[in-house]
Design a protein around this motif. Sequence first.
Motif, mmCIF file in Angstrom:
data_model
loop_
_atom_site.group_PDB
_atom_site.id
_atom_site.type_symbol
_atom_site.label_atom_id
_atom_site.label_comp_id
_atom_site.label_asym_id
_atom_site.label_seq_id
_atom_site.Cartn_x
_atom_site.Cartn_y
_atom_site.Cartn_z
ATOM 1 N N THR A 22 0.814 -1.216 0.000
ATOM 2 C CA THR A 22 0.000 0.000 0.000
ATOM 3 C C THR A 22 0.850 1.269 0.000
ATOM 4 N N ASP A 23 1.892 1.303 0.855
ATOM 5 C CA ASP A 23 2.712 2.516 0.902
ATOM 6 C C ASP A 23 4.076 2.152 1.470
ATOM 7 N N VAL A 24 4.984 1.764 0.566
ATOM 8 C CA VAL A 24 6.309 1.315 1.002
ATOM 9 C C VAL A 24 7.331 2.398 0.702
ATOM 10 N N ASN A 25 8.137 2.712 1.706
ATOM 11 C CA ASN A 25 9.160 3.761 1.585
ATOM 12 C C ASN A 25 10.442 3.317 2.263
ATOM 13 N N ILE A 36 14.249 -7.569 5.496
ATOM 14 C CA ILE A 36 12.810 -7.446 5.707
ATOM 15 C C ILE A 36 12.276 -8.835 6.006
ATOM 16 N N TYR A 37 11.524 -8.959 7.090
ATOM 17 C CA TYR A 37 10.842 -10.225 7.264
ATOM 18 C C TYR A 37 9.343 -10.002 7.209
ATOM 19 N N GLY A 38 8.653 -11.066 6.855
ATOM 20 C CA GLY A 38 7.203 -10.977 6.766
ATOM 21 C C GLY A 38 6.656 -12.367 6.536
ATOM 22 N N SER A 39 5.421 -12.573 6.930
ATOM 23 C CA SER A 39 4.841 -13.907 6.818
ATOM 24 C C SER A 39 4.602 -14.257 5.342
ATOM 25 N N ASN A 40 4.257 -15.512 5.090
ATOM 26 C CA ASN A 40 3.989 -15.965 3.720
ATOM 27 C C ASN A 40 2.866 -15.121 3.123
ATOM 28 N N LEU A 217 7.460 -6.461 7.037
ATOM 29 C CA LEU A 217 6.459 -6.101 6.028
ATOM 30 C C LEU A 217 5.125 -6.680 6.474
ATOM 31 N N LYS A 218 4.165 -5.786 6.696
ATOM 32 C CA LYS A 218 2.872 -6.214 7.223
ATOM 33 C C LYS A 218 1.796 -5.275 6.704
ATOM 34 N N ASN A 219 0.705 -5.841 6.265
ATOM 35 C CA ASN A 219 -0.408 -5.047 5.726
ATOM 36 C C ASN A 219 0.051 -4.046 4.664
ATOM 37 N N GLY A 220 1.008 -4.475 3.861
ATOM 38 C CA GLY A 220 1.431 -3.648 2.740
ATOM 39 C C GLY A 220 2.370 -2.514 3.077
ATOM 40 N N ARG A 221 2.827 -2.485 4.335
ATOM 41 C CA ARG A 221 3.749 -1.413 4.754
ATOM 42 C C ARG A 221 4.954 -1.975 5.492
ATOM 43 N N LEU A 222 6.015 -1.182 5.513
ATOM 44 C CA LEU A 222 7.208 -1.568 6.274
ATOM 45 C C LEU A 222 7.156 -0.920 7.645
ATOM 46 N N LYS A 223 7.524 -1.721 8.640
ATOM 47 C CA LYS A 223 7.564 -1.206 10.005
ATOM 48 C C LYS A 223 8.967 -1.454 10.544
ATOM 49 N N HIS A 224 9.612 -0.421 11.091
ATOM 50 C CA HIS A 224 10.958 -0.610 11.689
ATOM 51 C C HIS A 224 10.902 -1.622 12.814
ATOM 52 N N VAL A 225 11.902 -2.501 12.890
ATOM 53 C CA VAL A 225 11.948 -3.410 14.049
ATOM 54 C C VAL A 225 13.276 -3.265 14.753
#
Length: 225
Positions: A22-25, A36-40, A217-225
């Motif tokens: 949705t909005d990746v930056n 980047i990690y994210g589920s299948n 990567l979750k719900n179409g966006r990147l979140k810092h971890v």
Amino acid sequence: MKKTMISVKNLAYSYTKEPVLTDVNFELKEKESMAIYGSNGSGKSTLLRLILGELKAKENSVYICNEDVTNKKDWSNVGYVPQSTISKNIAFPVTCEEILASSQYRQMGLIKMAGKNHFKKANEVLEHFNLSAYAKIPFKELSGGLQQRVMIARAMVEKPELLILDEPTAGVDEKSNRDFLTILNELKIVDGLAYIIVTHERKLVEDIVELDQAFELKNGRLKHV
Ligand SMILES: Nc1ncnc2c1ncn2[C@@H]1O[C@H](COP(=O)(O)OP(=O)(O)OP(=O)(O)O)[C@@H](O)[C@H]1O
Ligand SMILES: [Mg+2]
């Protein structure tokens, strides 16, 4: 000032009505690393394929070295290690040196056969990655860990400044996993390579040393971890 290798701005993508991204930056600088990690199904491969120009991103949303990927012609500064299910599709009996020699095809213009020089270069790179013993072995006969190393060697033949890795450790054992992390770190520290790696394993992200940026990567966006 450090050169920007990848710049992604307000990137969105959907295959169908349902949005995947949705909005990746983000920005990745030269010689830096990002995981980047994210589920299948979270969109990791989609994101990489947009960066590689395999999927068409909107103009002005993905840049490699300040060049919009939608117009990029020369990809020799970018190496790609595809998700391992793709490398398993190399089912025909091609040897490791042939895989590395043929990865130079795109440079060859009209001459379609790999020549002596391509095999020479292929074997130099195999040696660099400690794979000389497997040069004449069919790729599909190798273990998962060795196949993965061959695919990294293949991505490095043209000495890119940027490496893009999709889920490279899926299905390999602990030892191969550690070897992989060592190779990746050497490429960064010794050769000054920038890389982006995606995985569904959070543990892998935690195990990477000298990692500059980590996201989920979750719900179409990147979140810092
Ligand atoms: N060619 C396609 N056509 C339609 N939908 C697709 C296509 N490729 C992927 N998708 C869908 O887009 C979403 C993201 O897929 P993607 O392969 O990018 O996820 P991923 O995070 O790489 O998953 P995995 O961890 O399984 O590799 C999924 O819902 C998937 O079903
Ligand atoms: Mg994937």
